[in-house]
Design an enzyme around this catalytic site. Sequence first.
Site, mmCIF file in Angstrom:
data_model
loop_
_atom_site.group_PDB
_atom_site.id
_atom_site.type_symbol
_atom_site.label_atom_id
_atom_site.label_comp_id
_atom_site.label_asym_id
_atom_site.label_seq_id
_atom_site.Cartn_x
_atom_site.Cartn_y
_atom_site.Cartn_z
ATOM 1 N NE ARG A 106 -2.659 -0.046 3.567
ATOM 2 C CZ ARG A 106 -3.482 0.311 4.543
ATOM 3 N NH1 ARG A 106 -4.782 0.345 4.325
ATOM 4 N NH2 ARG A 106 -3.030 0.617 5.735
ATOM 5 C CB THR A 110 -2.368 7.122 -2.753
ATOM 6 O OG1 THR A 110 -1.655 5.880 -2.952
ATOM 7 C CG2 THR A 110 -1.556 8.257 -3.361
ATOM 8 C CG ASP A 202 2.076 -3.368 8.442
ATOM 9 O OD1 ASP A 202 1.808 -2.545 7.549
ATOM 10 O OD2 ASP A 202 2.564 -4.500 8.196
ATOM 11 C CG ASP A 205 5.721 -3.498 9.544
ATOM 12 O OD1 ASP A 205 6.341 -3.934 8.548
ATOM 13 O OD2 ASP A 205 5.378 -2.310 9.668
HETATM 14 O O1 LIG Z 1 -4.678 -2.357 9.887
HETATM 15 C C1 LIG Z 1 -4.089 -2.721 8.829
HETATM 16 C C2 LIG Z 1 -4.499 -2.318 7.559
HETATM 17 C C3 LIG Z 1 -3.837 -2.755 6.446
HETATM 18 N N1 LIG Z 1 -2.752 -3.598 6.541
HETATM 19 C C4 LIG Z 1 -2.021 -4.016 5.333
HETATM 20 O O2 LIG Z 1 -2.583 -3.400 4.191
HETATM 21 C C5 LIG Z 1 -3.182 -4.342 3.308
HETATM 22 C C6 LIG Z 1 -4.670 -4.211 3.203
HETATM 23 O O3 LIG Z 1 -5.028 -2.893 3.107
HETATM 24 P P1 LIG Z 1 -6.154 -2.400 2.075
HETATM 25 O O4 LIG Z 1 -6.375 -0.974 2.490
HETATM 26 O O5 LIG Z 1 -7.357 -3.250 2.294
HETATM 27 O O6 LIG Z 1 -5.579 -2.505 0.703
HETATM 28 C C7 LIG Z 1 -2.931 -5.708 3.862
HETATM 29 O O7 LIG Z 1 -2.264 -6.414 2.840
HETATM 30 C C8 LIG Z 1 -2.058 -5.503 5.053
HETATM 31 O O8 LIG Z 1 -0.774 -5.939 4.691
HETATM 32 C C9 LIG Z 1 -2.337 -3.992 7.793
HETATM 33 O O9 LIG Z 1 -1.361 -4.775 7.925
HETATM 34 N N2 LIG Z 1 -3.005 -3.546 8.904
HETATM 35 O O1 LIG Z 2 0.095 -3.840 2.448
HETATM 36 P P1 LIG Z 2 1.416 -3.483 3.043
HETATM 37 O O2 LIG Z 2 1.999 -2.267 2.423
HETATM 38 O O3 LIG Z 2 1.318 -3.367 4.547
HETATM 39 O O4 LIG Z 2 2.359 -4.671 2.666
HETATM 40 P P2 LIG Z 2 3.074 -5.825 3.504
HETATM 41 O O5 LIG Z 2 2.132 -6.974 3.555
HETATM 42 O O6 LIG Z 2 4.304 -6.122 2.765
HETATM 43 O O7 LIG Z 2 3.361 -5.301 4.890
HETATM 44 MG MG LIG Z 3 2.388 -4.145 5.840
#
Ligand SMILES: O=c1ccn([C@@H]2O[C@H](COP(=O)(O)O)[C@@H](O)[C@H]2O)c(=O)[nH]1
Ligand SMILES: O=P(O)(O)OP(=O)(O)O
Ligand SMILES: [Mg+2]
Length: 211
Positions: A106, A110, A202, A205
Amino acid sequence: MEQNNLTVFTHPLVKAKITQMRDKNTTTKEFGELVDEISGLMCYEITRDLELEEIEIETPITKTVGYKVKGNDIAIVPILRAGLGMVKGIHQLVPTAKIGHIGLYRDHDTLQPVEYLCKLPTDLPSRDVILVDPMLATGGSAIKAIEILKEKGATSIRLACLVGCPEGVTAVQAVYPEVPIYLAALDEKLNENGYIVPGLGDAGDRLYGTK
Ligand SMILES: O=c1ccn([C@@H]2O[C@H](COP(=O)(O)O)[C@@H](O)[C@H]2O)c(=O)[nH]1
Ligand SMILES: O=P(O)(O)OP(=O)(O)O
Ligand SMILES: [Mg+2]
């Protein structure tokens, strides 16, 4: 709980394990183990409608007729990185599944998904795809991944996430109402930074010990 192609798990083991995952004091090792265990528990429900075929076998006592899952027709597709954590728990229950990978991150400003990798089984169109990502936040990543899968010919897709929120569910269902969504927990909302509340932070992470 099941409605409008959305299944939210109410099983006590799933609820207790999700709570352990949310705890900020849970270690990286414990977090990974919990993702594994919950994914396995979810697999039970996600694969409930798999077709069986009868086979004849011989027990030490007698010949009998039993069942095997028809064909070798599942593909598990994690959205990298965080989705990778969900693969093992499902794969050990469905060892004949092939595993595809879709790499998306992500954009911090944005919140839009940016694609960096796509490697899918060549026979994707004949497989039931289980798309996995621990978090369904804005829904952008899941929508992008489903779009990629459909472009590559996938005809049967189900989405499994550990924690989702109403915003993400609504977004995915607005574009792909035919895709069943399975959540271990449906949380309250998204915050202004695109994180699920109360959520677990996350997921990538926490799985890999990065920041
Ligand atoms: O609380 C959160 C929110 C998102 N993530 C990471 O982002 C994507 C999903 O986000 P979308 O907004 O639905 O595209 C997901 O792959 C997670 O890696 C998160 O870790 N924690
Ligand atoms: O969706 P993100 O950016 O959080 O990616 P990742 O799953 O690599 O943490
Ligand atoms: Mg992530």
